[in-house]
Design a protein around this motif. Structure first.
Motif, PDB file in Angstrom:
ATOM      1  N   ARG A   1      23.696   9.201  34.260  1.00 35.56           N
ATOM      2  CA  ARG A   1      23.330   9.639  33.532  1.00 35.56           C
ATOM      3  C   ARG A   1      21.926   9.164  32.936  1.00 35.56           C
ATOM      4  N   GLN A   2      21.102   8.501  33.045  1.00 31.09           N
ATOM      5  CA  GLN A   2      19.950   8.568  32.827  1.00 31.09           C
ATOM      6  C   GLN A   2      19.368   9.323  33.376  1.00 31.09           C
ATOM      7  N   GLY A   3      19.400  10.380  34.223  1.00 29.58           N
ATOM      8  CA  GLY A   3      18.378  10.535  35.124  1.00 29.58           C
ATOM      9  C   GLY A   3      17.966  10.063  36.377  1.00 29.58           C
ATOM     10  N   ARG A   4      18.222   8.986  36.784  1.00 25.90           N
ATOM     11  CA  ARG A   4      17.901   8.057  37.985  1.00 25.90           C
ATOM     12  C   ARG A   4      18.664   8.151  39.681  1.00 25.90           C
ATOM     13  N   ILE A   5      17.929   7.803  40.126  1.00 22.38           N
ATOM     14  CA  ILE A   5      18.548   7.687  41.710  1.00 22.38           C
ATOM     15  C   ILE A   5      17.687   6.342  42.320  1.00 22.38           C
ATOM     16  N   VAL A   6      18.727   5.278  42.915  1.00 20.40           N
ATOM     17  CA  VAL A   6      17.646   4.701  43.858  1.00 20.40           C
ATOM     18  C   VAL A   6      17.240   4.714  44.720  1.00 20.40           C
ATOM     19  N   ILE A   7      16.040   3.926  45.516  1.00 19.23           N
ATOM     20  CA  ILE A   7      14.726   4.340  46.155  1.00 19.23           C
ATOM     21  C   ILE A   7      15.241   2.830  47.100  1.00 19.23           C
ATOM     22  N   PRO A   8      15.742   3.390  48.352  1.00 15.32           N
ATOM     23  CA  PRO A   8      15.968   2.306  49.470  1.00 15.32           C
ATOM     24  C   PRO A   8      15.405   1.169  49.346  1.00 15.32           C
ATOM     25  N   GLN A   9      15.363   0.538  50.258  1.00 18.89           N
ATOM     26  CA  GLN A   9      14.207  -1.283  49.982  1.00 18.89           C
ATOM     27  C   GLN A   9      13.007  -0.808  51.662  1.00 18.89           C
ATOM     28  N   GLU A  10      13.762  -0.209  52.556  1.00 24.00           N
ATOM     29  CA  GLU A  10      13.635   0.293  53.308  1.00 24.00           C
ATOM     30  C   GLU A  10      12.378   2.204  52.510  1.00 24.00           C
ATOM     31  N   LEU A  11      12.673   3.116  52.090  1.00 27.96           N
ATOM     32  CA  LEU A  11      12.131   3.916  51.929  1.00 27.96           C
ATOM     33  C   LEU A  11      10.847   3.194  51.258  1.00 27.96           C
ATOM     34  N   LYS A  12      10.859   2.629  49.968  1.00 27.87           N
ATOM     35  CA  LYS A  12       9.844   1.677  48.883  1.00 27.87           C
ATOM     36  C   LYS A  12       9.088   1.001  49.513  1.00 27.87           C
ATOM     37  N   ASN A  13       9.078   0.744  51.269  1.00 25.75           N
ATOM     38  CA  ASN A  13       8.336  -0.341  51.913  1.00 25.75           C
ATOM     39  C   ASN A  13       7.473   1.081  52.731  1.00 25.75           C
ATOM     40  N   TYR A  14       8.572   2.603  53.223  1.00 27.34           N
ATOM     41  CA  TYR A  14       7.503   3.527  53.632  1.00 27.34           C
ATOM     42  C   TYR A  14       6.290   3.766  53.376  1.00 27.34           C
ATOM     43  N   ALA A  15       7.217   4.274  51.598  1.00 27.92           N
ATOM     44  CA  ALA A  15       5.505   5.033  50.794  1.00 27.92           C
ATOM     45  C   ALA A  15       4.952   3.628  49.974  1.00 27.92           C
ATOM     46  N   GLY A  16       4.732   2.457  50.250  1.00 37.46           N
ATOM     47  CA  GLY A  16       3.990   1.770  49.901  1.00 37.46           C
ATOM     48  C   GLY A  16       4.016   1.243  48.296  1.00 37.46           C
ATOM     49  N   ILE A  17       5.620   1.701  47.721  1.00 39.96           N
ATOM     50  CA  ILE A  17       5.983   1.982  46.094  1.00 39.96           C
ATOM     51  C   ILE A  17       6.123   0.811  45.881  1.00 39.96           C
ATOM     52  N   GLU A  18       4.858   0.151  45.137  1.00 36.20           N
ATOM     53  CA  GLU A  18       5.973  -1.072  44.009  1.00 36.20           C
ATOM     54  C   GLU A  18       5.731  -0.848  42.647  1.00 36.20           C
ATOM     55  N   LYS A  19       5.626  -0.022  42.115  1.00 33.72           N
ATOM     56  CA  LYS A  19       5.612   0.485  40.656  1.00 33.72           C
ATOM     57  C   LYS A  19       5.648   1.890  40.127  1.00 33.72           C
ATOM     58  N   GLU A  20       4.475   2.191  40.061  1.00 29.61           N
ATOM     59  CA  GLU A  20       3.900   3.280  39.706  1.00 29.61           C
ATOM     60  C   GLU A  20       3.981   4.480  39.825  1.00 29.61           C
ATOM     61  N   LEU A  21       4.516   6.168  40.138  1.00 28.51           N
ATOM     62  CA  LEU A  21       4.986   6.945  41.016  1.00 28.51           C
ATOM     63  C   LEU A  21       4.038   7.349  40.111  1.00 28.51           C
TER      64      LEU A  21
END
Length: 143
Positions: free
Chosen positions: A83-103
């Motif tokens: 409802r807030q317009g969010r999706i969850v990024i699975p940890q494996e995908l987060k690791n692959y893209a090097g995502i820590e906080k800022e996008l």
């Protein structure tokens, strides 16, 4: 068609906000997977099905095709937009893209690319394709 660039972040539960401009086009559900350039990509369900049909036409006897299928399809995650317009990024995908906080979230025609801001802003990414390379690529495709 997706376009525009947005700066956002993920929260402690690995949720990212889909830019409001793109939510309606996604229709409440989407597919999130690994992109080719150390980013993540988001597709509408319809465009994902179209991509999978195209990939299904490639010869699986080719090892590069099998590797591409594993990279692209095996890591895909169907996501529901909350409802807030969010999706969850699975940890494996987060690791692959090097995502820590800022996008950095950007429309890329039939898909949305999601980059770790640190990765997007590295000097290596600033000159991703110079004008001559770009012109040559377009020429090869008779564009």
């Amino acid at each position: 068609m997706f376009m525009g660039t947005y700066y956002n972040s993920i929260d402690a539960k690995n949720r990212m906000i889909i830019p409001s401009k793109h939510r309606e086009q996604l229709g409440g559900r989407c597919v999130l997977t690994k992109g080719l350039d150390r980013c993540l990509v988001i597709y509408t369900l319809k465009d994902w099905e179209t991509q999978m049909e195209r990939v299904g036409q490639l010869p699986e006897s080719d090892p590069a095709v099998r590797a591409f299928i594993r990279h692209f399809a095996a890591n895909a995650s169907e996501c529901e937009i909350d409802r807030q317009g969010r999706i969850v990024i699975p940890q494996e995908l987060k690791n692959y893209a090097g995502i820590e906080k800022e996008l950095v979230t950007m429309g890329a025609m039939k898909k949305i690319e999601v980059w770790a801001r640190e990765v997007w802003e590295t000097p290596d990414n600033e000159g991703r394709m110079d004008s001559e390379e770009f012109a040559g690529a377009l020429e090869r495709y008779n564009f």
